[in-house]
Design an enzyme around this catalytic site. Sequence first.
Site, PDB file in Angstrom:
ATOM      1  N   GLU A 173     -19.140   0.317   0.368  1.00 42.22           N
ATOM      2  CA  GLU A 173     -20.157  -1.179   1.497  1.00 42.22           C
ATOM      3  C   GLU A 173     -20.322  -0.737   2.937  1.00 42.22           C
ATOM      4  O   GLU A 173     -21.287  -0.951   3.353  1.00 42.22           O
ATOM      5  CB  GLU A 173     -19.016  -2.658   1.180  1.00 42.22           C
ATOM      6  CG  GLU A 173     -17.848  -1.833   2.252  1.00 42.22           C
ATOM      7  CD  GLU A 173     -16.948  -3.422   2.156  1.00 42.22           C
ATOM      8  OE1 GLU A 173     -16.668  -3.311   0.944  1.00 42.22           O
ATOM      9  OE2 GLU A 173     -16.799  -3.553   3.614  1.00 42.22           O
ATOM     10  N   HIS A 210     -18.741  -9.078   3.201  1.00 39.72           N
ATOM     11  CA  HIS A 210     -17.383  -8.616   3.872  1.00 39.72           C
ATOM     12  C   HIS A 210     -17.487  -9.335   5.725  1.00 39.72           C
ATOM     13  O   HIS A 210     -17.058  -9.288   6.688  1.00 39.72           O
ATOM     14  CB  HIS A 210     -17.529  -7.245   4.572  1.00 39.72           C
ATOM     15  CG  HIS A 210     -15.728  -6.884   4.300  1.00 39.72           C
ATOM     16  ND1 HIS A 210     -14.956  -6.334   3.962  1.00 39.72           N
ATOM     17  CD2 HIS A 210     -15.144  -8.004   4.810  1.00 39.72           C
ATOM     18  CE1 HIS A 210     -14.414  -5.957   4.775  1.00 39.72           C
ATOM     19  NE2 HIS A 210     -14.159  -6.798   4.805  1.00 39.72           N
ATOM     20  N   ARG A 256     -10.137  -5.273  -0.530  1.00 40.34           N
ATOM     21  CA  ARG A 256     -10.887  -4.068  -0.096  1.00 40.34           C
ATOM     22  C   ARG A 256     -11.119  -3.431  -0.916  1.00 40.34           C
ATOM     23  O   ARG A 256     -10.405  -3.966  -2.289  1.00 40.34           O
ATOM     24  CB  ARG A 256     -10.158  -3.023   0.355  1.00 40.34           C
ATOM     25  CG  ARG A 256      -8.819  -3.477   1.971  1.00 40.34           C
ATOM     26  CD  ARG A 256      -9.992  -3.820   3.270  1.00 40.34           C
ATOM     27  NE  ARG A 256     -10.467  -2.643   3.394  1.00 40.34           N
ATOM     28  CZ  ARG A 256      -9.811  -1.611   3.938  1.00 40.34           C
ATOM     29  NH1 ARG A 256      -8.500  -2.243   4.872  1.00 40.34           N
ATOM     30  NH2 ARG A 256      -9.970  -0.090   4.448  1.00 40.34           N
TER      31      ARG A 256
HETATM   32  P1  NAD Z   1      -0.847  -9.347   4.030  1.00 41.69           P
HETATM   33  O1  NAD Z   1       0.067  -7.853   4.122  1.00 41.69           O
HETATM   34  O2  NAD Z   1      -0.042 -10.204   4.063  1.00 41.69           O
HETATM   35  O3  NAD Z   1      -0.532  -9.282   2.058  1.00 41.69           O
HETATM   36  C1  NAD Z   1      -0.639  -8.149   1.256  1.00 41.69           C
HETATM   37  C2  NAD Z   1       0.734  -8.833  -0.224  1.00 41.69           C
HETATM   38  O4  NAD Z   1      -0.507  -7.804  -0.898  1.00 41.69           O
HETATM   39  C3  NAD Z   1       1.719  -8.213   0.639  1.00 41.69           C
HETATM   40  O5  NAD Z   1       2.647  -9.975   0.017  1.00 41.69           O
HETATM   41  C4  NAD Z   1       1.757  -7.210  -0.208  1.00 41.69           C
HETATM   42  O6  NAD Z   1       3.588  -7.048  -0.904  1.00 41.69           O
HETATM   43  C5  NAD Z   1       0.793  -6.940  -0.968  1.00 41.69           C
HETATM   44  N1  NAD Z   1       0.667  -5.945  -2.068  1.00 41.69           N
HETATM   45  C6  NAD Z   1       0.176  -5.026  -1.457  1.00 41.69           C
HETATM   46  N2  NAD Z   1       0.378  -3.285  -1.958  1.00 41.69           N
HETATM   47  C7  NAD Z   1       0.733  -4.402  -3.509  1.00 41.69           C
HETATM   48  C8  NAD Z   1       0.394  -4.062  -4.800  1.00 41.69           C
HETATM   49  N3  NAD Z   1       0.289  -2.900  -5.582  1.00 41.69           N
HETATM   50  N4  NAD Z   1       0.932  -4.743  -6.039  1.00 41.69           N
HETATM   51  C9  NAD Z   1       1.053  -6.367  -5.650  1.00 41.69           C
HETATM   52  N5  NAD Z   1       1.328  -6.842  -4.688  1.00 41.69           N
HETATM   53  C10 NAD Z   1       0.635  -5.498  -3.494  1.00 41.69           C
HETATM   54  O7  NAD Z   1      -2.577  -8.948   3.963  1.00 41.69           O
HETATM   55  P2  NAD Z   1      -3.421 -10.126   5.046  1.00 41.69           P
HETATM   56  O8  NAD Z   1      -3.479  -9.960   5.659  1.00 41.69           O
HETATM   57  O9  NAD Z   1      -3.278 -11.232   3.455  1.00 41.69           O
HETATM   58  O10 NAD Z   1      -5.048  -9.546   3.573  1.00 41.69           O
HETATM   59  C11 NAD Z   1      -4.743  -9.246   2.717  1.00 41.69           C
HETATM   60  C12 NAD Z   1      -6.029  -8.013   1.971  1.00 41.69           C
HETATM   61  O11 NAD Z   1      -7.237  -9.061   2.748  1.00 41.69           O
HETATM   62  C13 NAD Z   1      -6.411  -6.993   3.035  1.00 41.69           C
HETATM   63  O12 NAD Z   1      -6.756  -5.711   2.239  1.00 41.69           O
HETATM   64  C14 NAD Z   1      -7.432  -7.376   3.992  1.00 41.69           C
HETATM   65  O13 NAD Z   1      -7.846  -6.432   4.578  1.00 41.69           O
HETATM   66  C15 NAD Z   1      -7.730  -8.206   3.743  1.00 41.69           C
HETATM   67  N6  NAD Z   1      -8.990  -8.777   4.836  1.00 41.69           N
HETATM   68  C16 NAD Z   1     -10.024  -9.097   3.829  1.00 41.69           C
HETATM   69  C17 NAD Z   1     -10.964 -10.055   5.095  1.00 41.69           C
HETATM   70  C18 NAD Z   1     -12.504 -10.282   4.719  1.00 41.69           C
HETATM   71  O14 NAD Z   1     -13.446 -10.099   5.164  1.00 41.69           O
HETATM   72  N7  NAD Z   1     -13.281 -10.369   3.038  1.00 41.69           N
HETATM   73  C19 NAD Z   1     -10.714 -10.377   5.987  1.00 41.69           C
HETATM   74  C20 NAD Z   1      -9.418  -9.630   6.751  1.00 41.69           C
HETATM   75  C21 NAD Z   1      -9.039  -8.998   6.017  1.00 41.69           C
END
Ligand code: NAD
Length: 331
Positions: A264, A297, A235
């Site tokens: 964005e 994105h 994000r």
């Molecule tokens: P998830 O919840 O499975 O994994 C996120 C991880 O980040 C968790 O393990 C959590 O413990 C860790 N985390 C949270 N805060 C933290 C911090 N301050 N320091 C260290 N670790 C921390 O999530 P996911 O399904 O793997 O998604 C991850 C990201 O991808 C999200 O931000 C989501 O919005 C983004 N995403 C982007 C797209 C895209 O098209 N670019 C699509 C889907 C998801």
Amino acid sequence: MTKIIMYSVRPDEMAAIKDHAKREHLEILTTTDALSASTVDQANGFDGIVIQQRNRIDDDRVYQQLADMGLKQLTSRTAGVDMINVAAAHKAGLLVTNVPAYSPRSVAEHALMQIFRVLRKAPLVDAQVRENNYSWANLQAKEIHSATIGIIGAGRIGGTLAKLLHALGATILAYDVVEREALKPLVTYVDKQTLLAKSDVVSLHVDLNPTSEGLIAANDFSLMKPTAGIVNASRGPVINTNDLITPLENHQLAFAMLDTVTGEEKIFNADHRQDGLGSQPNIAKLHAMNNVIITPHIAFFTNIAVQNMVDISLNDVQDILAGRPTEHSVE
Ligand code: NAD
């Protein structure tokens, strides 16, 4: 036959929707309109409703109106539900569901592509060749099995990326507030500072929360190698954009590959060939740099992910209408 209305439908979703309707014997009406006070009437006479994260539902009375029409649920086919006032929907008696993971592999593969592009110095190669400069100076690359890749946020997507990188023989460092046993054979968990200092590419995969907003700021960039690159498909606000611009300008950081960036919402998923990026000066600055690649994105935007968003959300509606439990209710 069960009748379902789907709001905010894009043309690329139609094939998956038609397939699902045929397979499951459903009658599905699609509309490009987003659910709002002025479009809620279209849901009258339907058994189920599916929306997606486009714009915030502009009037809380919409939830009661849906309930009064006999609808029992409000299903999003995206992970994000910030367009829904969940408390108001619950108060009206609607069960809210989302699709928390439609294809972690889609984003992980995109990040992997960007990691390769950093290691191959692709932005620099492209910029030089565009100017008819075909010299090899500065273009020696690093093979991935000799590289160290740092994953910040090794959850669903970061964990999937770790598996892909492991198969390619990369050394993988991970930093996460939760360390997962299943990943320990693949990655070495370290603190954030160590990960930043040792990685050739840092890939961000945290969810956005108060602890991850601004997680990568000036001090963090100063720890990174000047040859290193950063990939952000998580994000935008996870990176402090102002702090990113200076090290990129001064070549204290080699590359940034950004699928997501603060501001964005005003730029992505629209054509700005006429009006340009004037409304978002930081994005305009990044866009002008040869060592930055912006993608709008689209890391998630694959055949499998679109199919899953449609299928999982429609399965949820069918489960709820049949009185079966769903794993995806949003509290
Ligand atoms: P998830 O919840 O499975 O994994 C996120 C991880 O980040 C968790 O393990 C959590 O413990 C860790 N985390 C949270 N805060 C933290 C911090 N301050 N320091 C260290 N670790 C921390 O999530 P996911 O399904 O793997 O998604 C991850 C990201 O991808 C999200 O931000 C989501 O919005 C983004 N995403 C982007 C797209 C895209 O098209 N670019 C699509 C889907 C998801």
